[in-house]
Enzyme design. Structure first.
Site, PDB file in Angstrom:
ATOM      1  CE  LYS A 186      -1.304  14.132  -6.357  1.00 48.50           C
ATOM      2  NZ  LYS A 186      -0.821  13.228  -5.297  1.00 48.50           N
ATOM      3  CB  THR A 220       4.597   5.539 -10.805  1.00 46.69           C
ATOM      4  OG1 THR A 220       3.846   4.349 -11.069  1.00 46.69           O
ATOM      5  CG2 THR A 220       5.266   6.016 -12.079  1.00 46.69           C
ATOM      6  N   GLY A 222       4.113   5.287  -4.775  1.00 45.53           N
ATOM      7  CA  GLY A 222       4.494   6.248  -3.742  1.00 45.53           C
ATOM      8  C   GLY A 222       4.799   7.646  -4.250  1.00 45.53           C
ATOM      9  CB  THR A 223       4.608   9.353  -7.574  1.00 50.75           C
ATOM     10  OG1 THR A 223       3.357   8.745  -7.870  1.00 50.75           O
ATOM     11  CG2 THR A 223       5.697   8.671  -8.347  1.00 50.75           C
ATOM     12  N   GLY A 224       2.744  10.057  -5.047  1.00 52.05           N
ATOM     13  CA  GLY A 224       1.905  11.057  -4.380  1.00 52.05           C
ATOM     14  C   GLY A 224       2.441  11.377  -2.992  1.00 52.05           C
ATOM     15  CB  CYS A 225       3.678   9.160  -0.266  1.00 50.83           C
ATOM     16  SG  CYS A 225       2.341   7.969  -0.363  1.00 50.83           S
TER      17      CYS A 225
HETATM   18  C1  LIG Z   1       0.627   3.361   3.447  1.00 50.82           C
HETATM   19  C2  LIG Z   1       0.344   3.912   2.106  1.00 50.82           C
HETATM   20  N1  LIG Z   1       0.131   5.219   1.939  1.00 50.82           N
HETATM   21  C3  LIG Z   1      -0.101   5.713   0.710  1.00 50.82           C
HETATM   22  C4  LIG Z   1      -0.142   4.919  -0.376  1.00 50.82           C
HETATM   23  C5  LIG Z   1      -0.446   5.484  -1.723  1.00 50.82           C
HETATM   24  O1  LIG Z   1       0.614   5.344  -2.613  1.00 50.82           O
HETATM   25  P1  LIG Z   1       0.345   4.771  -4.064  1.00 50.82           P
HETATM   26  O2  LIG Z   1      -0.818   5.502  -4.616  1.00 50.82           O
HETATM   27  O3  LIG Z   1       1.608   5.055  -4.815  1.00 50.82           O
HETATM   28  O4  LIG Z   1       0.091   3.305  -3.917  1.00 50.82           O
HETATM   29  C6  LIG Z   1       0.061   3.547  -0.195  1.00 50.82           C
HETATM   30  N2  LIG Z   1       0.048   2.675  -1.218  1.00 50.82           N
HETATM   31  N3  LIG Z   1       0.312   3.070   1.059  1.00 50.82           N
END
Ligand SMILES: Cc1ncc(COP(=O)(O)O)c(N)n1
Length: 507
Positions: A186, A220, A222-225
C-alpha cells in the site's frame, strides 16, 4: 428460517482486535462486510481501549478462547473467506495458526500485518514479528503491508521503500520469500501525488500498479482494516484477486471521501456510504373509523353507564323525585350558558363559514333549550329570577370549565371531543328512553324534557357534530399519542357528565 428465506450471502470471518472507537479492527471489518452484502463473523483476539486520538490500553484474549471462537464458527458456518488484523503477540498468532490448520477451511485468507496504529499504539509485539512471518504468512492467500510493514517483514531499514519501483521489488520479495500468492503493497504513505498501490501476483509473476486520486482527509483511521476486509469480502464473492483488490481500493477511497466528523483525532471512514437507509417505513397508525364509535367503545364502560344513568331512567318512567329534577334544571340552565360559550369558542376556532354557522346554530340551540328549562320550572312555580340566582354546583363548575380549558389550551378537534359527550349523550339517552317499552310518555311530567332530545331537530345537530369530528380526524390522521389524548378528554368529560346527574340524584 422462513419459507421465503432469501439465498444466504457469502460468510466472511475477521480475526482481529476490537476498537472501542468503532473505526478500525473488528468493528470496521464487520461494517465493511455488511457494506459488501456479505455475512460477517468475528473472532476477537484482543480488546483495545481506543478512540480516534489514541490507543489507551490493550487486553489480550486468552489463546484458548481464541481457539474456541474459531472452532465454534468453523464447525458450524460455511465461511467463504477470512482476514486477520491486529494479532498482538506470539501466543495469539499461534492460537490462530493452529486453529486454522486444525479446521483446514481451504478458503482465501487475507493477512493485514497490523503492527502500529495510525495514532501510534503498538498492536503487534516486536518479538511476534517472526511468528507472523514464519507461521502465519505461509497460510495467507494475500497480504496487505503498508510501506513500514513491508520494510519490517523484509528486515529492511526504515524508509528504504520510497518509490514505486522499490514497492514493486518489495512486493515480489515478500511473495517469494514467504510464499504468499498475492502481495498488495500500500502506497498511501508515499508523499504527494496520486496514491499508487502495487499488486504482485506469484502465479503470473506480474506486478500491477493501481492508481487513485489522493483524498486530503484526516478521516483515515481504520483504512488498512477496511481495505483488507473489503478484499476478503470480494474474494468471498469469487472475484479474481486483482479485481478484488481494485474494487476494495475504490471502496476505501470513496468511504474516505464520504467520511463525516467523529471524535477529535483521526476519524473513521464512512463504511456505509453506499448503503441506503432502512426502507422500512415508520409504523403507521390506522385511524379508527368511525372515530366516535371508537371513543365510546374505549371508555371502559363509562359511556353505557352515562346514557343509561338512573337519573334519565327515572325521568323516563316518571319516577324521578321532583326536587332532584328541579335542582338539575337549575344547574343545567347554568350549564347551558357555558355550553353555549364553548360552542361560540368552537365557532371562533373554525375555518369555514359553514362550520362557524353550524357552531353558532348550536349556541342558539342552547338558548332555546334553556327556555324549555325556564318554562318547565315556571310550571312548578319557580321564577326565571330564581334560576338566574342559583348558585352553580361544583359538578357544573368542574365540567364546564374543563371543556372551556380544553378549548383555550388545545385545538378545535380536542374541544369538539370534549363537547361531544354532552351532545351525543343526550341524543342517545333520549332515544334509549323513547325506545324503551316501559317508558311513560302520557302524563309523565318529565317527558317534554326527554322528547326535546329525541326529536329530529336535536338528532340532526348530533349527526352534524359527529360528522365534523369524523372529518377532522380523517383529515389529520392522528398519531397514537394524539389518539390517546383525545380518548382521555372524551372519557374525562363522560365521567363529568355522570357526576352532573349523580349530584342531582343526591339532592
Ligand atoms: C483494534 C485495531 N486494529 C487495527 C488498528 C489499525 O488501524 P489504524 O492503523 O487505522 O489505527 C487499530 N487502530 N485498532
Amino acid at each position: 428460517m422462513s419459507v421465503n428465506s432469501p439465498a444466504s450471502p457469502p460468510a466472511v470471518l475477521t480475526i482481529a482486535g476490537s476498537d472501542s472507537g468503532g473505526g478500525a479492527g473488528i468493528q470496521a471489518d464487520l461494517k465493511t462486510f455488511m457494506a459488501h452484502a456479505t455475512y460477517g463473523l468475528s473472532a476477537v483476539v484482543a480488546l483495545t481501549a481506543q478512540n480516534t486520538q489514541s490507543v489507551q490500553s490493550v487486553f489480550a484474549v486468552p489463546p484458548s478462547m481464541i481457539s474456541e471462537q474459531l472452532d465454534a464458527v468453523f464447525s458450524d458456518i460455511s465461511i467463504k473467506a477470512a482476514k486477520t488484523g491486529m494479532l498482538m503477540d506470539c501466543a495469539t498468532i499461534e492460537a490462530v495458526v493452529n486453529a486454522w490448520k486444525r479446521n483446514a477451511p481451504g478458503i482465501p485468507l487475507v493477512v493485514d500485518p497490523v503492527m502500529v496504529a495510525t495514532s501510534g499504539g503498538r498492536l503487534l509485539k516486536e518479538d511476534a514479528i517472526d511468528a507472523l512471518r514464519q507461521k502465519l504468512l505461509p497460510l495467507a492467500t494475500l497480504v496487505t503491508p503498508n510501506l513500514r510493514e513491508a520494510e519490517v517483514l523484509l528486515d529492511m531499514p526504515e524508509h528504504s521503500i520510497e518509490t514505486i519501483e522499490e514497492m514493486q521489488v518489495a512486493g515480489r520479495e515478500i511473495g517469494q520469500r514467504f510464499g504468499v500468492p498475492v502481495v498488495v503493497v500500500k502506497g498511501g504513505h508515499l508523499a504527494n501525488g496520486p496514491i499508487v498501490d502495487v499488486v504482485f501476483e506469484s502465479k503470473s509473476q506480474e506486478t500491477t500498479c493501481i492508481e487513485n486520486p489522493r483524498v486530503a482527509s484526516t478521516s483515515t483511521h481504520g483504512t488498512g482494516c477496511t481495505l483488507s476486509a473489503a478484499i476478503a469480502a470480494n474474494l468471498a464473492k469469487d472475484m479474481a484477486p486483482l479485481d478484488a483488490v481494485r474494487y476494495a481500493i475504490k471502496y476505501v477511497n470513496q468511504a474516505i471521501q464520504a467520511a463525516y466528523p467523529v471524535g477529535h483525532g483521526h476519524g473513521p471512514v464512512n463504511h456505509a456510504y453506499a448503503l441506503t437507509s432502512l426502507a422500512i417505513p415508520p409504523p403507521t397508525v390506522q385511524t379508527p373509523y368511525p372515530f366516535t364509535a371508537y371513543l365510546k367503545a374505549h371508555s371502559n364502560g363509562l359511556w353505557d353507564k352515562y346514557i343509561r344513568h338512573a337519573f334519565v331512567r327515572q325521568a323516563g318512567t316518571g319516577t324521578l323525585r321532583r326536587p332532584a329534577f328541579i335542582y338539575y334544571l337549575k344547574q343545567d340552565y347554568i350549564y347551558l350558558k357555558h355550553y353555549a360559550r364553548t360552542n361560540a369558542l368552537a365557532a371562533f376556532k373554525s375555518d369555514t363559514m359553514r362550520e362557524i354557522g353550524g357552531m353558532a346554530d348550536i349556541a342558539l340551540g342552547c338558548a332555546r333549550e334553556s327556555e324549555l328549562h325556564v318554562k318547565m320550572c315556571s310550571d312548578w312555580g319557580i321564577s326565571r329570577e330564581e334560576m338566574e340566582n342559583e348558585q352553580e354546583s361544583w359538578a357544573s363548575v368542574a365540567y364546564t370549565r374543563y371543556i372551556l380549558d380544553k378549548g383555550t389550551s388545545s385545538d378545535l378537534l380536542e374541544l369538539l371531543v370534549a363537547m361531544y359527550p354532552c351532545l351525543l349523550g343526550y341524543g342517545e339517552a333520549a332515544v334509549c328512553q323513547a325506545e324503551d317499552p316501559e317508558t311513560v310518555t302520557e302524563g309523565n311530567e318529565y317527558w317534554p324534557w326527554i322528547s326535546n332530545y329525541a326529536d329530529a331537530h336535536f338528532q340532526d345537530a348530533v349527526r352534524k357534530g359527529r360528522q365534523q369530528i369524523e372529518d377532522l380526524v380523517q383529515q389529520e390522521q392522528p398519531s397514537q399519542a394524539r389518539l390517546n389524548r383525545l380518548l382521555k378528554t372524551f372519557v374525562d368529560t363522560t365521567a363529568l357528565e355522570i357526576k352532573f346527574w349523580d349530584s342531582a340524584l343526591e339532592v
